[in-house]
Each structure stands twice: as structure tokens, then as C-alpha cells.
Design an enzyme around this catalytic site. Structure first.
Site, mmCIF file in Angstrom:
data_model
loop_
_atom_site.group_PDB
_atom_site.id
_atom_site.type_symbol
_atom_site.label_atom_id
_atom_site.label_comp_id
_atom_site.label_asym_id
_atom_site.label_seq_id
_atom_site.Cartn_x
_atom_site.Cartn_y
_atom_site.Cartn_z
ATOM 1 N N GLY A 191 0.853 -1.186 0.000
ATOM 2 C CA GLY A 191 0.000 0.000 0.000
ATOM 3 C C GLY A 191 0.882 1.226 0.000
ATOM 4 N N GLU A 431 -4.131 8.135 -1.999
ATOM 5 C CA GLU A 431 -3.155 8.975 -2.750
ATOM 6 C C GLU A 431 -1.950 9.319 -1.899
ATOM 7 O OE1 GLU A 431 -3.633 12.283 -5.114
ATOM 8 O OE2 GLU A 431 -4.358 11.101 -6.784
HETATM 9 S S1 MYA Z 1 -3.452 5.499 -5.696
HETATM 10 C C1 MYA Z 1 -2.307 4.782 -4.607
HETATM 11 C C2 MYA Z 1 -1.535 5.788 -3.930
HETATM 12 N N1 MYA Z 1 -0.383 5.191 -3.324
HETATM 13 C C3 MYA Z 1 0.552 5.934 -2.840
HETATM 14 O O1 MYA Z 1 0.484 7.152 -2.880
HETATM 15 C C4 MYA Z 1 1.713 5.227 -2.284
HETATM 16 C C5 MYA Z 1 2.439 6.029 -1.237
HETATM 17 N N2 MYA Z 1 3.838 5.698 -1.267
HETATM 18 C C6 MYA Z 1 4.753 6.541 -1.773
HETATM 19 O O2 MYA Z 1 4.462 7.650 -2.160
HETATM 20 C C7 MYA Z 1 6.180 6.053 -1.875
HETATM 21 O O3 MYA Z 1 6.182 4.665 -1.889
HETATM 22 C C8 MYA Z 1 7.111 6.598 -0.757
HETATM 23 C C9 MYA Z 1 8.543 6.282 -1.132
HETATM 24 C C10 MYA Z 1 7.047 8.108 -0.681
HETATM 25 C C11 MYA Z 1 6.697 6.003 0.589
HETATM 26 N N3 MYA Z 1 7.962 12.199 -6.209
HETATM 27 O O4 MYA Z 1 13.454 4.832 -2.065
HETATM 28 P P1 MYA Z 1 12.353 5.805 -2.183
HETATM 29 C C12 MYA Z 1 11.718 8.876 -5.774
HETATM 30 C C13 MYA Z 1 9.068 12.059 -6.967
HETATM 31 O O5 MYA Z 1 12.207 6.805 -1.108
HETATM 32 P P2 MYA Z 1 10.187 4.125 -1.376
HETATM 33 C C14 MYA Z 1 -4.731 6.049 -4.774
HETATM 34 O O6 MYA Z 1 -4.732 6.044 -3.592
HETATM 35 C C15 MYA Z 1 12.864 9.111 -4.837
HETATM 36 O O7 MYA Z 1 13.368 10.412 -4.924
HETATM 37 N N4 MYA Z 1 9.975 11.122 -6.726
HETATM 38 O O8 MYA Z 1 10.959 5.038 -2.386
HETATM 39 C C16 MYA Z 1 -5.866 6.506 -5.646
HETATM 40 C C17 MYA Z 1 13.852 8.094 -5.330
HETATM 41 O O9 MYA Z 1 14.472 8.604 -6.470
HETATM 42 P P3 MYA Z 1 16.058 8.474 -6.671
HETATM 43 C C18 MYA Z 1 9.742 10.320 -5.679
HETATM 44 O O10 MYA Z 1 10.900 3.992 -0.094
HETATM 45 C C19 MYA Z 1 -6.948 7.219 -4.962
HETATM 46 C C20 MYA Z 1 12.961 6.921 -5.779
HETATM 47 O O11 MYA Z 1 11.666 7.488 -6.012
HETATM 48 C C21 MYA Z 1 8.623 10.417 -4.857
HETATM 49 O O12 MYA Z 1 9.866 2.877 -2.049
HETATM 50 C C22 MYA Z 1 -7.896 7.832 -5.932
HETATM 51 C C23 MYA Z 1 12.839 5.871 -4.719
HETATM 52 O O13 MYA Z 1 12.483 6.544 -3.555
HETATM 53 C C24 MYA Z 1 7.695 11.420 -5.164
HETATM 54 N N5 MYA Z 1 6.566 11.607 -4.489
HETATM 55 O O14 MYA Z 1 8.772 4.916 -1.174
HETATM 56 C C25 MYA Z 1 -7.716 9.296 -5.962
HETATM 57 N N6 MYA Z 1 8.680 9.458 -3.895
HETATM 58 O O15 MYA Z 1 16.290 7.013 -6.766
HETATM 59 C C26 MYA Z 1 -8.405 9.948 -7.084
HETATM 60 C C27 MYA Z 1 9.814 8.784 -4.103
HETATM 61 O O16 MYA Z 1 16.330 9.223 -7.921
HETATM 62 C C28 MYA Z 1 -7.730 11.224 -7.411
HETATM 63 N N7 MYA Z 1 10.458 9.304 -5.181
HETATM 64 O O17 MYA Z 1 16.648 9.110 -5.434
HETATM 65 C C29 MYA Z 1 -8.581 12.392 -7.167
HETATM 66 C C30 MYA Z 1 -7.844 13.669 -7.299
HETATM 67 C C31 MYA Z 1 -8.732 14.797 -7.609
HETATM 68 C C32 MYA Z 1 -9.671 15.087 -6.505
HETATM 69 C C33 MYA Z 1 -11.029 15.247 -6.982
HETATM 70 C C34 MYA Z 1 -12.031 15.118 -5.902
HETATM 71 C C35 MYA Z 1 -13.198 15.711 -6.109
#
Ligand code: MYA
Length: 623
Positions: A191, A431
Site C-alpha cells: 500500500g 493517494e
Molecule cells: S493510488 C495509490 C496511492 N499510493 C501511494 O500514494 C503510495 C504512497 N507511497 C509513496 O508515495 C512512496 O512509496 C514513498 C517512497 C514516498 C513512501 N515524487 O526509495 P524511495 C523517488 C518524486 O524513497 P520508497 C490512490 O490512492 C525518490 O526520490 N519522486 O521510495 C488513488 C527516489 O528517487 P532516486 C519520488 O521507499 C486514490 C525513488 O523514487 C517520490 O519505495 C484515488 C525511490 O524513492 C515522489 N513523491 O517509497 C484518488 N517518492 O532514486 C483519485 C519517491 O532518484 C484522485 N520518489 O533518489 C482524485 C484527485 C482529484 C480530486 C477530486 C475530488 C473531487
């Protein structure tokens, strides 16, 4: 100079420790190596103790007169549609969005808001999109999620990373709402830890397609989508060692591909009208041309899609709060208790004023970020994460207080408020859960600050060649030692009636930089495990950014003599004063021994409960 040298040694130790730890998950390990890239983010700068006023002042106004006129003209029909055609309560009961509503949304172009006009979209920029999302979200979050899951994440990857063929093939039908899209990242075992997905795609022997196997859960639009952006592990080679290892790649998958299926709609607490389902992939043959972006770069693609859409959540939350505030003001100006209207009571006024503040901050963040993105900002991921965290918690609090002010009436389904509360709950979870996003903000900021320290360390080896940097840092430290602010005054940016609040912002930034260095020095690599500290650091970042955006917006109101300028000044002043207290307290707590020992006590309580699997204290009645 002496303190600079001390700092350089500390930072060298930090770097050395960091390199030697290789058995920790990358999210926690990946710390403070400088990317060498210039980064313009306001929040990132904060971690270096830098105040970057040009990133938040003046409040962005990116729409041309025509664009403003177009978008404001399109608000009326959208509002009419949500008032007269869509029925949020009915959708909630039916747990679906009826076909006539989907059709109506399609006719208004709601499925292709940001797709280019030549591909059937409305071609809106982020600011225009935010305005429509604010309106739609305010009326019905269930419908908002159907639309958001479709375009904010479902096919956003095709817009951002697709090649011309992919765009031409998929976008027209998606933008017209003839086809629906979904974003498939989450899996049963992954997740928050999104990089650990197990779905896997392997190139076929003939090199014509990838064979995908795996399953995804809780996919918004999963049961109704025709096109999926799917993330899966793919075999790669380590660029340096040549070692085999898996890395995530992104694919465009059609429901019509044999082997794709989905489960029943999930039963949920809220946003019931939106479809959420499991999606299964069994030996699905994906044509090689459906690889999205670069092979092995799917994790970054996944993250960047989320980064690019998060401001939309803040916009939606702002819209929800606006409508809730309208509801509550109607109630308190009519309801009489103890002989007076509710609005006369101080405890009621305090709640309503707080709602106004939370809505103002959220709205300011949403349009600050969308405006900056429209102006070409590339580094907005921390700001976007902050806006999602702040907005989702603000809206939850506002809705809870609106229910409270309605008393028993608010608890009744008929009032329609419990539905909004149920709908809002997920916004703090999906998200990127707010807890993970808080860690993301502080760890990413610390990585950047560490990179800066490393740069400084290198500069100190050749101080003459790097005189500018060495002097700047030396002056900064000398100022800190005598308790002076290390960043320049904001007189040129903040309207004078808010000058004392601007001073508070300066103080927050000064203290932020100092405390970041202090914790990096004290904990070295160990800071990555100090989640109590990381959480409080991110609270300070959230509040400091919020101060900056509200100061920016209220300064515009004052400078341009808006009729509401005094109202906005007071809101901003109240927020800044409260936020200042929280920021200084959070920052001080990062190094306070009393607080650190309390953190340890909290850990020991949690540990005891987890060991026992129940409450540990002797029952009040001793049995
Ligand atoms: S969709 C599912 C959503 N799921 C998530 O959001 C998962 C959350 N997890 C994470 O974000 C990551 O796994 C984390 C990092 C942050 C925990 N931007 O070794 P790392 C790069 C850019 O730290 P991890 C849903 O819910 C990082 O710099 N780069 O990774 C739909 C590194 O790069 P490098 C990033 O420990 C709902 C590499 O990645 C970012 O595995 C429906 C590895 O990093 C970032 N953020 O985990 C919604 N993070 O190697 C509908 C990491 O170059 C939408 N990196 O140093 C509706 C919207 C509109 C609203 C309308 C309503 C009316």
C-alpha cells in the site's frame, strides 16, 4: 569559520554513516545525497534555512482575461448540473453514478478537462482545472473521485509520458468519457510501500509483448474502466554492477486484452458512488508499444502522476469546506437556543472563524500550487503533498464541527452531513496516506539539506574558490549564534499591515534551518528512524508553508484593495500567530530532552500494548 568547519566534519560523518547502511529500505535510507540539480521549491529551501519569497510572492495569477472569463462562464452550467441533475445522496444510496449523470458529465467535457483540445479535451491548465474540481468536489465527492481517478491519475500518465501514438490512440475516447481509465498501483501486500509491488511483466521470447501477471486492490474505477495504467516489476540490470534486479515499469492495459478481469465493487464507508474493485491480470499479453515511458522507470512515473494531481485534492477540499460553511452559517443564523441565535455565542463564533481560516489556507495552497505549476514550476512535490495533508485534515475538522453545531440534527442522515464526513475520511488515507506524506516531506527535505551540507563540505576544501558560499554560510551561522534572523526581511513582498506576521515567517525559516542542522548533526544516519522527530519536523514545514501562502494571498488582497482585504488580513494574522506558536514549539521539541524522553515513553507504552495485545493498565474496578 570554526563553526563552519565543525559543521563540515559533522556532515562528513553523516555522509559516511549513510553510505555504510545498506540493509534498510530505500525510503528510509535514501538520505541527503545531493542530486546536483537546482531546486526551486519553497519547502525544500526551508530545510536549508533559506527563504525563497519569489516562489510564493506575489500570489500567482496565471489566467489571462479570456481564460478567466471562460472558466467563470463554465461554472454556472456545472453548478446547475450538480444542483439539478446530480443527486449526491441518491448516488450514495445506489452506490453508483447513474448513467444519465455520467452522460451529462461527458457532455460537459468533465472527463477530459486537461486533455488537449485537439484530442477531444477541454485543454484546461491546472488553475482552471482546480476551479472546476473545487466546484464538483463541493457537491459530490463520490462523483469527484470517479472523475479524478479517471483523469487525475487514470490517464494522466498517458498525457505526461505517452508518445504521440499512445496519446492519439487513447486520449480522444478517454477525454470524451466514452472510455474510463483507472490507475493500478496498490496491491494486497503493498500500500504505502508502493515500490514493493509484486505484479510482474516479462518480455515474450518473440519480443512482441510483455506478459503481465498479478493483481491490484482498491482500484478506483477498477470495475468500470476500459483502460488501465498498470505498474509492474520488470527484469532489469543494475546499471553499474550488471546484476539482475527488478524495477517497476508502467504499461497501458486495455480491459479487452485477454486475461484482464475485475472483482465486485467493494463495500466502503464513503465515496460509495465511486466504483472500487480488485483488478486481476493473468498472462495478459501487453503489446510492446504499450510500455508507458521508459522501461524500468515506472516507480518515478507512478510518483510523478500522483505529485501532479495532488493539488486537485486540496481544491476539492476547499470546495467541500466552502459548501459546509454555507450550510453552517445558514444554521447558526436561524437556530435559536437559550433565547439567542447560535451565531451570538462566542463558542460558536470561534468554531466558525476557525473554519474560515482552514478553508482560506487550503484554497490558498491549492491555487498557489496550481498557479506555480502553470508557470512552469517543476519542483512542487513537497508543496503538493502538504496541500493534500492540510486540506484533507482541515475539511475533516470543518465537517466534524459543522455536524457539532447542528447538534442531533447533524447526526441524522437526512441532514446529509454524515455522508460528507464519511466521504471525507478516505482523503486522509489514499493517494499517499497523510502519515506517509508527512515522512516523505521531512525525509525528502532532509535529503536536500544533507546534499547542501555536502556541497558546503566540498566548498570548504577550497574556500577561496567558493568564497560566496563560504561567506554566506559563515554569516548565517554567526547570525544564528546571536539569535538574529538569517533571512532577509519580506518588506518588498508582504503588505505592511502584515509585517509582524512576515517577521514570524522569517523567524520560522531561521529556526527551521538551524534545527535541521542540529538534528542531522545529532542523529546522523539515525534520523531516518526517528519518526517522532520527522513527524514534528513535517508539522513545522506544513505550518510554515501555510503561513507563506496566506501572507502572499492576503498581501495581494491588501495591495489590490479588495473589498475583503481586511477580512483576509485578519484571517491571515490569526493563522500566522497560531501557526507560529506551533512551529516554534515543534522545532524546539526536536532537540528538547524532556520531549525526547517522552517520545521514548510513548514507544514503551505502545510496545507493551502490542506485546499484550490489549490494554495493560489494571481495570478501574480491578477486574
Ligand atoms: S493510488 C495509490 C496511492 N499510493 C501511494 O500514494 C503510495 C504512497 N507511497 C509513496 O508515495 C512512496 O512509496 C514513498 C517512497 C514516498 C513512501 N515524487 O526509495 P524511495 C523517488 C518524486 O524513497 P520508497 C490512490 O490512492 C525518490 O526520490 N519522486 O521510495 C488513488 C527516489 O528517487 P532516486 C519520488 O521507499 C486514490 C525513488 O523514487 C517520490 O519505495 C484515488 C525511490 O524513492 C515522489 N513523491 O517509497 C484518488 N517518492 O532514486 C483519485 C519517491 O532518484 C484522485 N520518489 O533518489 C482524485 C484527485 C482529484 C480530486 C477530486 C475530488 C473531487
Amino acid at each position: 569559520m570554526a563553526s563552519l568547519l565543525r559543521l563540515s566534519l559533522l556532515s562528513r560523518n553523516v555522509m559516511r554513516h549513510c553510505r555504510h547502511v545498506n540493509n534498510v529500505r530505500p525510503f528510509v535510507l535514501r538520505c541527503w545525497y545531493s542530486s546536483g540539480k537546482v531546486n526551486n521549491s519553497f519547502v525544500m529551501g526551508l530545510f536549508n534555512g533559506e527563504l525563497r519569497p519569489e516562489e510564493v510572492f506575489p500570489f500567482p495569477e496565471v489566467l489571462t482575461e479570456d481564460q478567466s472569463e471562460n472558466i467563470s462562464m463554465s461554472l454556472d452550467p456545472v453548478e446547475k448540473f450538480f444542483e439539478e441533475v446530480n443527486d449526491a445522496a441518491k448516488n450514495d444510496q445506489l452506490e453508483t453514478v447513474p448513467p444519465e449523470v455520467m452522460k451529462g458529465l461527458g457532455e460537459m467535457g468533465a472527463f477530459g478537462m486537461q486533455a488537449p483540445t485537439e484530442l477531444n479535451g477541454l485543454g484546461l491548465n491546472n488553475t482552471q482545472y482546480a476551479k472546476l474540481v473545487e466546484l464538483a468536489g463541493g457537491y459530490d465527492l463520490g462523483v469527484g473521485i470517479v472523475l479524478g481517478a479517471h483523469q487525475s491519475i487514470g490517464y494522466k500518465g498517458i498525457l505526461l509520458y505517452g508518445n504521440e501514438e499512445q496519446k492519439t490512440k487513447y486520449i480522444p475516447d478517454l477525454a470524451a468519457g466514452k472510455k474510463i481509465a483507472a490507475y493500478c498501483l496498490t496491491e494486497p501486500s503493498s500500500g504505502s510501500d508502493a515500490n514493493s509491488i509484486r505484479s510482474r511483466a516479462v518480455l515474450s521470447d518473440d519480443g512482441k509483448h510483455y506478459v503481465l501477471n498479478g493483481s491490484k486492490i482498491w482500484i478506483s474505477n477498477g470495475g468500470i474502466a476500459d483502460v488501465f495504467t498498470v505498474f509492474a516489476q520488470t527484469p532489469c540490470k543494475h546499471p553499474k554492477t550488471g546484476e539482475d534486479r527488478d524495477q517497476v515499469s508502467a504499461f497501458i492495459v486495455e480491459r479487452s486484452f485477454p486475461g484482464v478481469s475485475s472483482g465486485k465493487p467493494e463495500k466502503k464507508m464513503g465515496i460509495k458512488a465511486s466504483n472500487t474493485a480488485e483488478v486481476y491480470f493473468e498472462d495478459v499479453k501487453i503489446p510492446v508499444e504499450n510500455l508507458l515511458g521508459e522501461y524500468g522507470q515506472g516507480f518515478k512515473i507512478a510518483m510523478n502522476i500522483l505529485n501532479a494531481g495532488r493539488f486537485g485534492m486540496a481544491a476539492a477540499m476547499s470546495g467541500v469546506m466552502k459548501r459546509l460553511i454555507t450550510r453552517v452559517t445558514d444554521h447558526v443564523t436561524n437556530r435559536v437556543q437559550f433565547g439567542s441565535k447560535l451565531q451570538e455565542y462566542g463558542s460558536v463564533q470561534e468554531k466558525i472563524a476557525n473554519m474560515a481560516v482552514l478553508q482560506y489556507v487550503t484554497e490558498s495552497m491549492a491555487y498557489m500550487i496550481s498557479g506555480n505549476m502553470d508557470r512552469g514550476a517543476k519542483e512542487y512535490q513537497l508543496e503538493a503533498a502538504i496541500s493534500k495533508v492540510f486540506g484533507s485534515e482541515a475539511a475533516w475538522h470543518v465537517c466534524d464541527e459543522v455536524i457539532q453545531l447542528h447538534g442531533g440534527m447533524g447526526f441524522m442522515s437526512e441532514a446529509g452531513l454524515e455522508r460528507v464526513l464519511r466521504d471525507l475520511r478516505i482523503f486522509r488515507i489514499f493517494e499517499g496516506s497523510n502519515d506517509i506524506l508527512r515522512l516523505f516531506v521531512s525525509l525528502t527535505g532532509l535529503q536536500y539539506a544533507g546534499g547542501h551540507l555536502q556541497e558546503l563540505q566540498a566548498a570548504l576544501k577550497n574556500p577561496v574558490g567558493n568564497l560566496g558560499l563560504v561567506i554566506t554560510e559563515g554569516v548565517k551561522r554567526s547570525k544564528r549564534m546571536v539569535g538574529a534572523k538569517t533571512v532577509l526581511p519580506l518588506n518588498d513582498y508582504v503588505a505592511s499591515p502584515l509585517s509582524s506576521e512576515a517577521e514570524m515567517l522569517r523567524d520560522c525559516v531561521t529556526k527551521f534551518g538551524a534545527q535541521v542542522e542540529a538534528i542531522l548533526s545529532k542523529h546522523g544516519k539515525g534520523i531516518i528512524h526517528e519518526q517522532y522527530i520527522l513527524r514534528r519536523l513535517s508539522e513545522a514545514a506544513i505550518d510554515t508553508y501555510a503561513m507563506a501562502v496566506t501572507l502572499s494571498r492576503a498581501s495581494r488582497a491588501i495591495n489590490e484593495k479588495f473589498a475583503t482585504s481586511e477580512h483576509e488580513r485578519i484571517i491571515t494574522s490569526i493563522f500566522c500567530k497560531e501557526a507560529y506558536k506551533r512551529v516554534t514549539s515543534h522545532l524546539a521539541s526536536l532537540t528538547q530532552s524532556a520531549q525526547l524522553s517522552q517520545d521514548q515513553q510513548m514507544s514503551s507504552i505502545a510496545k507493551q500494548l502490542c506485546e499484550e495485545g490489549k490494554v495493560v493498565a489494571t481495570p478501574a474496578l480491578k477486574f
